[in-house]
Scaffold this motif. Structure first.
Motif, PDB file in Angstrom:
ATOM      1  N   ARG A  56     -53.293  43.355  -0.967  1.00 14.47           N
ATOM      2  CA  ARG A  56     -52.254  42.834  -0.076  1.00 14.47           C
ATOM      3  C   ARG A  56     -51.995  43.778   1.093  1.00 14.47           C
ATOM      4  O   ARG A  56     -51.733  43.341   2.213  1.00 14.47           O
ATOM      5  CB  ARG A  56     -50.956  42.639  -0.864  1.00 14.47           C
ATOM      6  CG  ARG A  56     -50.959  41.434  -1.789  1.00 14.47           C
ATOM      7  CD  ARG A  56     -49.676  41.411  -2.601  1.00 14.47           C
ATOM      8  NE  ARG A  56     -49.635  40.259  -3.497  1.00 14.47           N
ATOM      9  CZ  ARG A  56     -48.740  40.103  -4.460  1.00 14.47           C
ATOM     10  NH1 ARG A  56     -47.813  41.048  -4.647  1.00 14.47           N
ATOM     11  NH2 ARG A  56     -48.759  39.037  -5.231  1.00 14.47           N
ATOM     12  N   ALA A  57     -52.059  45.087   0.822  1.00 10.82           N
ATOM     13  CA  ALA A  57     -51.816  46.077   1.878  1.00 10.82           C
ATOM     14  C   ALA A  57     -53.029  46.301   2.764  1.00 10.82           C
ATOM     15  O   ALA A  57     -52.918  46.985   3.787  1.00 10.82           O
ATOM     16  CB  ALA A  57     -51.388  47.403   1.248  1.00 10.82           C
ATOM     17  N   ASN A  58     -54.178  45.738   2.382  1.00  9.06           N
ATOM     18  CA  ASN A  58     -55.423  45.972   3.124  1.00  9.06           C
ATOM     19  C   ASN A  58     -56.133  44.651   3.428  1.00  9.06           C
ATOM     20  O   ASN A  58     -57.343  44.521   3.247  1.00  9.06           O
ATOM     21  CB  ASN A  58     -56.342  46.902   2.333  1.00  9.06           C
ATOM     22  CG  ASN A  58     -55.825  48.325   2.291  1.00  9.06           C
ATOM     23  OD1 ASN A  58     -56.136  49.137   3.158  1.00  9.06           O
ATOM     24  ND2 ASN A  58     -55.022  48.628   1.277  1.00  9.06           N
ATOM     25  N   ARG A  59     -55.381  43.676   3.893  1.00  9.90           N
ATOM     26  CA  ARG A  59     -55.950  42.360   4.193  1.00  9.90           C
ATOM     27  C   ARG A  59     -56.987  42.410   5.302  1.00  9.90           C
ATOM     28  O   ARG A  59     -57.827  41.517   5.411  1.00  9.90           O
ATOM     29  CB  ARG A  59     -54.835  41.388   4.564  1.00  9.90           C
ATOM     30  CG  ARG A  59     -53.938  40.981   3.394  1.00  9.90           C
ATOM     31  CD  ARG A  59     -53.035  39.824   3.780  1.00  9.90           C
ATOM     32  NE  ARG A  59     -52.224  39.380   2.662  1.00  9.90           N
ATOM     33  CZ  ARG A  59     -50.966  39.772   2.451  1.00  9.90           C
ATOM     34  NH1 ARG A  59     -50.411  40.640   3.289  1.00  9.90           N
ATOM     35  NH2 ARG A  59     -50.276  39.326   1.414  1.00  9.90           N
ATOM     36  N   ASP A  60     -56.916  43.436   6.137  1.00  7.80           N
ATOM     37  CA  ASP A  60     -57.864  43.522   7.252  1.00  7.80           C
ATOM     38  C   ASP A  60     -59.233  44.042   6.824  1.00  7.80           C
ATOM     39  O   ASP A  60     -60.163  44.071   7.628  1.00  7.80           O
ATOM     40  CB  ASP A  60     -57.315  44.443   8.337  1.00  7.80           C
ATOM     41  CG  ASP A  60     -57.095  45.867   7.831  1.00  7.80           C
ATOM     42  OD1 ASP A  60     -56.846  46.035   6.624  1.00  7.80           O
ATOM     43  OD2 ASP A  60     -57.163  46.802   8.654  1.00  7.80           O
ATOM     44  N   ARG A  61     -59.385  44.431   5.575  1.00 10.70           N
ATOM     45  CA  ARG A  61     -60.667  44.936   5.092  1.00 10.70           C
ATOM     46  C   ARG A  61     -61.611  43.775   4.831  1.00 10.70           C
ATOM     47  O   ARG A  61     -61.554  43.119   3.803  1.00 10.70           O
ATOM     48  CB  ARG A  61     -60.476  45.724   3.802  1.00 10.70           C
ATOM     49  CG  ARG A  61     -59.780  47.040   3.982  1.00 10.70           C
ATOM     50  CD  ARG A  61     -60.734  48.112   4.446  1.00 10.70           C
ATOM     51  NE  ARG A  61     -60.577  48.416   5.857  1.00 10.70           N
ATOM     52  CZ  ARG A  61     -61.249  49.353   6.480  1.00 10.70           C
ATOM     53  NH1 ARG A  61     -62.142  50.071   5.844  1.00 10.70           N
ATOM     54  NH2 ARG A  61     -61.074  49.571   7.746  1.00 10.70           N
ATOM     55  N   ARG A  62     -62.467  43.478   5.799  1.00 11.95           N
ATOM     56  CA  ARG A  62     -63.395  42.360   5.707  1.00 11.95           C
ATOM     57  C   ARG A  62     -64.725  42.843   5.154  1.00 11.95           C
ATOM     58  O   ARG A  62     -65.321  43.784   5.677  1.00 11.95           O
ATOM     59  CB  ARG A  62     -63.612  41.742   7.095  1.00 11.95           C
ATOM     60  CG  ARG A  62     -62.335  41.227   7.745  1.00 11.95           C
ATOM     61  CD  ARG A  62     -61.712  40.093   6.971  1.00 11.95           C
ATOM     62  NE  ARG A  62     -60.516  39.576   7.641  1.00 11.95           N
ATOM     63  CZ  ARG A  62     -59.751  38.628   7.154  1.00 11.95           C
ATOM     64  NH1 ARG A  62     -60.043  38.090   5.984  1.00 11.95           N
ATOM     65  NH2 ARG A  62     -58.684  38.224   7.813  1.00 11.95           N
ATOM     66  N   GLY A  63     -65.199  42.221   4.112  1.00  9.47           N
ATOM     67  CA  GLY A  63     -66.473  42.598   3.512  1.00  9.47           C
ATOM     68  C   GLY A  63     -66.279  43.524   2.328  1.00  9.47           C
ATOM     69  O   GLY A  63     -65.387  44.381   2.319  1.00  9.47           O
ATOM     70  N   THR A  64     -67.146  43.362   1.324  1.00 12.82           N
ATOM     71  CA  THR A  64     -67.011  44.144   0.102  1.00 12.82           C
ATOM     72  C   THR A  64     -67.240  45.628   0.340  1.00 12.82           C
ATOM     73  O   THR A  64     -66.518  46.474  -0.182  1.00 12.82           O
ATOM     74  CB  THR A  64     -67.987  43.616  -0.961  1.00 12.82           C
ATOM     75  OG1 THR A  64     -67.697  42.242  -1.207  1.00 12.82           O
ATOM     76  CG2 THR A  64     -67.866  44.402  -2.256  1.00 12.82           C
ATOM     77  N   GLY A  65     -68.258  45.965   1.127  1.00 13.94           N
ATOM     78  CA  GLY A  65     -68.533  47.368   1.393  1.00 13.94           C
ATOM     79  C   GLY A  65     -67.372  48.060   2.076  1.00 13.94           C
ATOM     80  O   GLY A  65     -66.987  49.179   1.710  1.00 13.94           O
ATOM     81  N   ALA A  66     -66.793  47.402   3.094  1.00 13.44           N
ATOM     82  CA  ALA A  66     -65.662  47.990   3.810  1.00 13.44           C
ATOM     83  C   ALA A  66     -64.455  48.156   2.889  1.00 13.44           C
ATOM     84  O   ALA A  66     -63.728  49.152   2.962  1.00 13.44           O
ATOM     85  CB  ALA A  66     -65.303  47.126   5.012  1.00 13.44           C
ATOM     86  N   ALA A  67     -64.240  47.177   2.012  1.00 14.99           N
ATOM     87  CA  ALA A  67     -63.108  47.264   1.090  1.00 14.99           C
ATOM     88  C   ALA A  67     -63.301  48.387   0.079  1.00 14.99           C
ATOM     89  O   ALA A  67     -62.391  49.177  -0.179  1.00 14.99           O
ATOM     90  CB  ALA A  67     -62.914  45.927   0.377  1.00 14.99           C
ATOM     91  N   LEU A  68     -64.498  48.472  -0.511  1.00 21.23           N
ATOM     92  CA  LEU A  68     -64.764  49.536  -1.473  1.00 21.23           C
ATOM     93  C   LEU A  68     -64.650  50.907  -0.818  1.00 21.23           C
ATOM     94  O   LEU A  68     -64.103  51.851  -1.400  1.00 21.23           O
ATOM     95  CB  LEU A  68     -66.151  49.353  -2.088  1.00 21.23           C
ATOM     96  CG  LEU A  68     -66.280  48.353  -3.237  1.00 21.23           C
ATOM     97  CD1 LEU A  68     -67.741  48.223  -3.647  1.00 21.23           C
ATOM     98  CD2 LEU A  68     -65.433  48.774  -4.427  1.00 21.23           C
ATOM     99  N   GLY A  69     -65.197  51.028   0.389  1.00 19.13           N
ATOM    100  CA  GLY A  69     -65.133  52.309   1.082  1.00 19.13           C
ATOM    101  C   GLY A  69     -63.721  52.754   1.351  1.00 19.13           C
ATOM    102  O   GLY A  69     -63.368  53.927   1.140  1.00 19.13           O
TER     103      GLY A  69
END
Length: 480
Positions: free
Chosen positions: A348-361
């Motif tokens: 919820r706090a990181n909705r702008d993280r598009r893509g699995t790699g970007a989110a995991l990173g």
């Protein structure tokens, strides 16, 4: 004007280099005896004094024996036995200038003070004496051996700082104005020292850049040490480990830290079990986790500047298997976080993280680095603590990644290998700004914006707008 300046130290005179800009460099000065033979695995031992000027015109031997293949910062390995040494860069041996002591990173298992990025010329230009130190790494520095002092690497930092207190006046430095600073594991070292009662008299200010803490339970460090003995086929005693070649111990120490984990469990072990090797909560030097020590008021009288980059290790996932692109973010996060509530709140706090790699990173960055910034700032709520965020993204890979900020702090954008991470035209104005902040903090203990105690959440943002934010770390709060 002499081309080979000589400065006295309590152990003996040292001969350095007079550089083209008039500043002086003294390289590879031993602050402790070579940790070899019977001295290996002991606490740092005194240096044998000398009478003739010691040549200090080239970097000394490094505990790192071979460069790390994937290292971002160029940190050369130098062969030799006298690995406990330091480098002094000074405008002049006259005067009493503030001192910056730099502790290099490398996960407590790699790294070297001999990097051109750590040269103190820009700080010398601004009236600051700069010292960079080496220390024992990996198992040699942080392994647990019954009957042998724990935290040998930590004891090396303390001995180097004692050398500074004893000797820096002869190089134009003021022992009553010492700032310790470091990046990554070096930033973790700074926080560790800040939380140690026995180190308080050795420095006066602290800068932690992308700090990564050790704080390993002694039982875990001992278990890893026993596993290393099994892997190299020796008894887990000082005699047994001394009988094994340094190269063999270094080669097997990472495997030992995994304690038999393979595959995905091995890949995520740093998140679940901490760094492979590092400072140990030994009940003597380090009696509790560093944030707990800071919350108890240790180091509260010392100003602290700390922060992290936006995406310390997101670039690692750029080279992940292509199939990762088809794994839903929620499923991928289960690998690194068991709590469903934590995963949900973080997303919820990181909705702008598009893509699995970007989110995991970003999750890894938040878990290891960014959440620690807030934890430390909150732990020191009643002390002078200033927080920054480094947001300038490299045009090479699109991320504000680990180590990218170092040449900006040191104002060394023209040094070797910098362009490989910044591109050919990095913003000098950003380096001017960041370096000026570091200089102001070393000189006066205030970098120029409200501290966390005065206005919680206030953060100086480098490379993005607005320059001052009160929500720069909000997206990491679910991991606290």
């Amino acid at each position: 004007m002499s081309a080979d300046p000589i400065v006295p130290t309590p152990e003996g005179p040292v001969r350095g280099i007079r550089r083209a800009d008039g500043t002086l460099a003294f390289l590879g000065i031993p602050y402790a005896a070579p940790p070899t033979g019977e001295r290996r695995f002991l606490a740092p031992q005194p240096v044998a004094p000398w009478s003739e000027p010691l040549d200090a015109t080239a970097y000394g031997p490094t505990p790192q024996r071979r460069p790390e293949d994937n290292a971002i910062i160029p940190e050369p390995s130098v062969p030799g036995d006298s690995t406990l040494n330091l480098n002094v860069f000074t405008p002049s041996p006259d005067g009493a200038r503030p001192v910056l002591v730099w502790i290099h990173g490398g996960g407590f298992s790699a790294g070297s003070p001999a990097s051109p990025w750590y040269d103190g010329h820009a700080f010398n230009r601004d009236g600051i004496v700069t010292v960079s130190v080496s220390y024992r790494l990996g198992f040699d520095g942080f392994g647990v051996i019954d009957g042998i002092p724990d935290n040998r690497g930590v004891r090396d930092w303390i001995t180097a700082l004692e050398w500074v207190q004893r000797s820096i006046r002869a190089f134009g430095g003021d022992p009553d104005r010492v700032t310790i600073a470091g990046q990554s594991a070096g930033g973790g070292a700074v926080l560790t020292l800040l939380g140690m009662p026995s180190a308080q008299q050795l420095f006066h200010r602290a800068i932690s850049l992308s700090g990564a803490l050790g704080d390993l339970p002694r039982t875990l460090a001992r278990e890893r040490s026993l596993r290393l003995a099994e892997l190299v086929g020796t008894e887990p005693t000082s005699e047994g480990f001394r009988a094994v070649g340094e190269r063999e111990l270094t080669r097997r120490q990472h495997e030992a830290s995994l304690l038999g984990k393979t595959g995905l469990a091995a890949t995520t072990s740093t998140l679940t079990d901490g760094l492979p090797w590092g400072p140990v909560i030994d009940g003597e030097l380090i009696t509790r986790a560093t944030p707990e020590s800071l919350a108890a008021g240790i180091g509260s009288g010392k100003p602290l500047l700390l922060g992290a980059t936006d995406d310390e290790f997101t670039m690692v996932f750029d080279s992940a298997p292509r199939m990762l692109r088809w794994v839903p973010v929620g499923l991928a996060l289960r690998v690194v976080e068991r709590s469903r509530a934590v995963r949900r709140n973080w997303r919820r706090a990181n909705r702008d993280r598009r893509g699995t790699g970007a989110a995991l990173g970003r999750f890894v960055t938040d878990r290891v680095f960014r959440s620690l910034v807030v934890r430390v700032a909150e732990a020191r709520r009643n002390a002078g603590t200033w927080v920054y965020r480094f947001a300038w993204a490299s045009p090479i890979n699109g991320w504000a990644h680990h180590c990218l900020d170092v040449p900006f702090w040191f104002d060394c954008l023209t040094e070797e290998y910098v362009a490989a991470v910044t591109g050919p035209t990095p913003p000098q104005a950003l380096a001017d700004d960041m370096h000026a902040v570091a200089v102001a903090f070393v000189h006066d203990g205030e970098p120029g914006w409200p501290d966390w105690h005065t206005d919680p959440g206030t953060t100086r943002v480098f490379g993005d707008q607005p320059a001052i934010s009160r929500s720069a770390y909000d997206d990491a709060l679910p991991l606290l």
